[in-house]
Design a protein around this motif. Structure first.
Motif, short mmCIF file in Angstrom:
data_model
loop_
_atom_site.label_atom_id
_atom_site.label_comp_id
_atom_site.label_asym_id
_atom_site.label_seq_id
_atom_site.Cartn_x
_atom_site.Cartn_y
_atom_site.Cartn_z
N LEU A 112 6.31 -12.62 3.54
CA LEU A 112 5.32 -13.66 3.81
C LEU A 112 5.04 -14.43 2.53
CD1 LEU A 112 2.69 -11.69 5.96
CD2 LEU A 112 4.20 -13.51 6.79
N PRO A 113 4.54 -15.66 2.65
CA PRO A 113 4.06 -16.35 1.46
C PRO A 113 2.86 -15.60 0.87
CG PRO A 113 4.25 -17.85 3.34
CD PRO A 113 4.38 -16.46 3.87
N GLU A 114 2.44 -16.01 -0.32
CA GLU A 114 1.27 -15.40 -0.95
C GLU A 114 0.05 -15.51 -0.03
OE1 GLU A 114 -1.65 -16.02 -4.86
OE2 GLU A 114 -0.12 -17.50 -4.34
N ILE A 115 -0.62 -14.38 0.19
CA ILE A 115 -1.83 -14.35 1.02
C ILE A 115 -3.03 -14.44 0.09
CG2 ILE A 115 -3.19 -12.99 2.64
CD1 ILE A 115 -0.56 -11.81 3.67
N ARG A 116 -3.84 -15.48 0.26
CA ARG A 116 -4.93 -15.75 -0.67
C ARG A 116 -6.31 -15.59 -0.01
NH1 ARG A 116 -3.35 -21.48 -3.24
NH2 ARG A 116 -3.65 -22.08 -1.05
N ASP A 117 -6.39 -14.77 1.03
CA ASP A 117 -7.67 -14.58 1.72
C ASP A 117 -8.73 -14.02 0.77
OD1 ASP A 117 -6.46 -15.43 4.02
OD2 ASP A 117 -6.07 -13.42 4.79
N HIS A 118 -9.96 -14.39 1.06
CA HIS A 118 -11.09 -13.91 0.26
C HIS A 118 -11.96 -12.99 1.12
CE1 HIS A 118 -14.42 -13.82 -2.54
NE2 HIS A 118 -15.24 -14.29 -1.61
N TYR A 119 -12.35 -11.85 0.54
CA TYR A 119 -13.19 -10.89 1.25
C TYR A 119 -14.53 -10.76 0.53
CZ TYR A 119 -8.95 -9.48 3.71
OH TYR A 119 -7.81 -9.48 4.48
N GLU A 120 -15.59 -10.86 1.29
CA GLU A 120 -16.94 -10.80 0.73
C GLU A 120 -17.64 -9.53 1.23
OE1 GLU A 120 -19.86 -12.20 -1.76
OE2 GLU A 120 -17.99 -13.29 -1.34
N GLN A 121 -18.13 -8.75 0.27
CA GLN A 121 -18.88 -7.54 0.64
C GLN A 121 -20.30 -7.93 1.01
OE1 GLN A 121 -17.42 -4.57 0.82
NE2 GLN A 121 -15.46 -5.38 0.05
N ILE A 122 -20.76 -7.50 2.18
CA ILE A 122 -22.09 -7.81 2.68
C ILE A 122 -22.98 -6.58 2.50
CG2 ILE A 122 -23.44 -8.65 4.64
CD1 ILE A 122 -21.31 -10.62 3.64
N PRO A 123 -24.06 -6.71 1.71
CA PRO A 123 -24.96 -5.55 1.53
C PRO A 123 -25.48 -5.02 2.87
CG PRO A 123 -25.51 -7.32 -0.02
CD PRO A 123 -24.51 -7.88 0.94
N GLY A 124 -25.45 -3.73 3.01
CA GLY A 124 -25.97 -3.09 4.21
C GLY A 124 -25.03 -3.13 5.39
N ARG A 125 -23.79 -3.60 5.16
CA ARG A 125 -22.85 -3.71 6.27
C ARG A 125 -21.55 -3.00 5.89
NH1 ARG A 125 -20.48 -9.27 9.11
NH2 ARG A 125 -18.59 -8.30 9.94
N HIS A 126 -20.98 -2.29 6.87
CA HIS A 126 -19.70 -1.63 6.63
C HIS A 126 -18.58 -2.66 6.46
CE1 HIS A 126 -21.43 2.27 7.43
NE2 HIS A 126 -21.87 1.85 8.61
N GLY A 127 -17.66 -2.36 5.59
CA GLY A 127 -16.49 -3.23 5.44
C GLY A 127 -16.83 -4.53 4.72
N SER A 128 -16.08 -5.56 5.00
CA SER A 128 -16.25 -6.84 4.32
C SER A 128 -16.08 -7.99 5.32
CB SER A 128 -15.24 -6.99 3.18
OG SER A 128 -13.91 -6.90 3.67
N TYR A 129 -16.51 -9.17 4.89
CA TYR A 129 -16.37 -10.36 5.73
C TYR A 129 -15.18 -11.17 5.24
CZ TYR A 129 -17.69 -14.33 8.62
OH TYR A 129 -17.70 -15.32 9.56
N LEU A 130 -14.32 -11.55 6.16
CA LEU A 130 -13.07 -12.24 5.80
C LEU A 130 -13.27 -13.75 5.78
CD1 LEU A 130 -9.96 -12.48 5.42
CD2 LEU A 130 -9.75 -12.33 7.91
N PHE A 131 -12.85 -14.37 4.69
CA PHE A 131 -12.77 -15.83 4.59
C PHE A 131 -11.29 -16.20 4.47
CE2 PHE A 131 -17.00 -14.82 3.09
CZ PHE A 131 -17.79 -15.81 3.67
N PRO A 132 -10.62 -16.48 5.60
CA PRO A 132 -9.18 -16.76 5.53
C PRO A 132 -8.90 -18.03 4.76
CG PRO A 132 -10.05 -17.24 7.72
CD PRO A 132 -11.15 -16.58 6.96
N GLN A 133 -7.80 -18.03 4.00
CA GLN A 133 -7.40 -19.16 3.17
C GLN A 133 -5.96 -19.57 3.51
OE1 GLN A 133 -9.65 -20.56 0.96
NE2 GLN A 133 -11.07 -19.05 1.84
N PRO A 134 -5.57 -20.80 3.19
CA PRO A 134 -4.18 -21.21 3.41
C PRO A 134 -3.23 -20.35 2.58
CG PRO A 134 -5.59 -23.11 2.96
CD PRO A 134 -6.41 -21.90 2.67
N PHE A 135 -1.99 -20.27 3.02
CA PHE A 135 -0.98 -19.53 2.28
C PHE A 135 -0.75 -20.14 0.90
CE2 PHE A 135 0.68 -18.21 6.57
CZ PHE A 135 0.55 -16.84 6.37
N GLY A 136 -0.34 -19.28 -0.03
CA GLY A 136 0.10 -19.76 -1.33
C GLY A 136 1.61 -19.96 -1.34
N ASP A 137 2.21 -19.93 -2.51
CA ASP A 137 3.65 -20.15 -2.64
C ASP A 137 4.44 -18.94 -2.17
OD1 ASP A 137 3.42 -22.73 -3.80
OD2 ASP A 137 2.98 -21.81 -5.75
N ARG A 138 5.72 -19.17 -1.95
CA ARG A 138 6.65 -18.08 -1.64
C ARG A 138 7.60 -17.93 -2.84
NH1 ARG A 138 8.88 -15.90 3.32
NH2 ARG A 138 7.81 -17.50 4.51
#
Length: 260
Positions: free
Chosen positions: A26-52
């Motif tokens: 796959l091309p470079e995956i540049r997704d950003h994950y934000e940790q939410i206080p008091g919540r299990h796991g993280s919140y996903l902020f999907p981003q466009p692909f990077g270079d291959r």
């Protein structure tokens, strides 16, 4: 023997033998994950692909050292460029990459052999060798269905031609995104909307018909276009057309299928 072609020239022309090719799945995956206080796991902020990144290790064998260094000089000129160029591999003959050499490869001499590894920075997607083209004769307020065989979205070029008389304010909708031309197409004239390059142009015929001359200053009519540039998604898509005066139009779509 496996080989690659860069900008129309084959690695075989330089006596290069490929020993290893590394192509990311796959091309470079540049997704950003934000940790939410008091919540299990993280919140996903999907981003466009990077270079291959594509890496090619090659061996070079020549009879004499002087011949080997002359060949390296030719290879250096071949690899050098200030732009991305078409890159094709013999084991993927139906697609091509658009890439540029990332950094100067080191040339290592081992007895009668030379060894070098070339790393390319490529566009995220692979492109089909052959462009797709389809022509519709569409009544106003009609819909056509289009199949995109690629595995990634792609941006078509759309030509609307007034083949059946004057068209007022033609509008096309690709899936859920529309483009409206706030103007008139005189008989047999056309506009082209390139959703990949974010361009909209008039055909030469519209000025010749109306004034007998061609005004190059009106090539770009983007300011007369409202809406969003839509993409063809993998699989089924819809194309809708309408006009203010209900005139039928000839519509041509051209696109390059893209693959992950």
């Amino acid at each position: 023997m496996k080989y690659f072609v860069l900008d129309g020239k084959s690695s075989k022309d330089f006596s290069l033998r490929i020993s290893h090719v590394s192509r990311s799945v796959l091309p470079e995956i540049r997704d950003h994950y934000e940790q939410i206080p008091g919540r299990h796991g993280s919140y996903l902020f999907p981003q466009p692909f990077g270079d291959r990144i594509v890496s090619v290790s090659c061996l070079l064998k020549t009879h004499e050292k002087s011949e080997r260094m002359q060949t390296i000089t030719r290879i250096s000129a071949w690899l050098s460029s200030d732009r991305k160029r078409m890159l094709v591999f013999s084991d993927e003959p139906n697609v091509f990459y658009m890439g540029k050499v990332k950094s100067s490869p080191n040339f290592e001499e081992i007895f009668t052999f030379g060894k070098l590894t070339i790393e390319f920075v490529c566009d995220p997607f692979k492109y089909a060798m052959e462009a797709q083209e389809i022509l519709f004769e569409m009544d106003s307020n009609s819909v056509q269905y289009i199949s995109n065989g690629g595995t990634a979205e792609t941006y078509p070029s759309v030509v609307i031609q007034a083949a059946y008389g004057e068209i007022q304010n033609p509008k096309i909708t690709i899936n859920d995104k529309y483009l409206l031309y706030n103007g008139i197409l005189t008989p047999n004239s056309s506009i082209e909307i390139n959703t990949e390059s974010f361009l909209a142009t008039k055909s030469m015929e519209r000025d010749i018909v109306t004034t007998g001359a061609y005004d190059t200053a009106e090539n770009n009519i983007l300011s007369m276009i409202d809406g969003e540039f839509g993409a063809l998604l993998p699989g089924g898509n819809t194309l809708a057309y309408s006009s203010a005066n209900g005139r039928k139009a000839r519509i041509r779509l051209v696109w390059q299928e893209r693959y992950l």
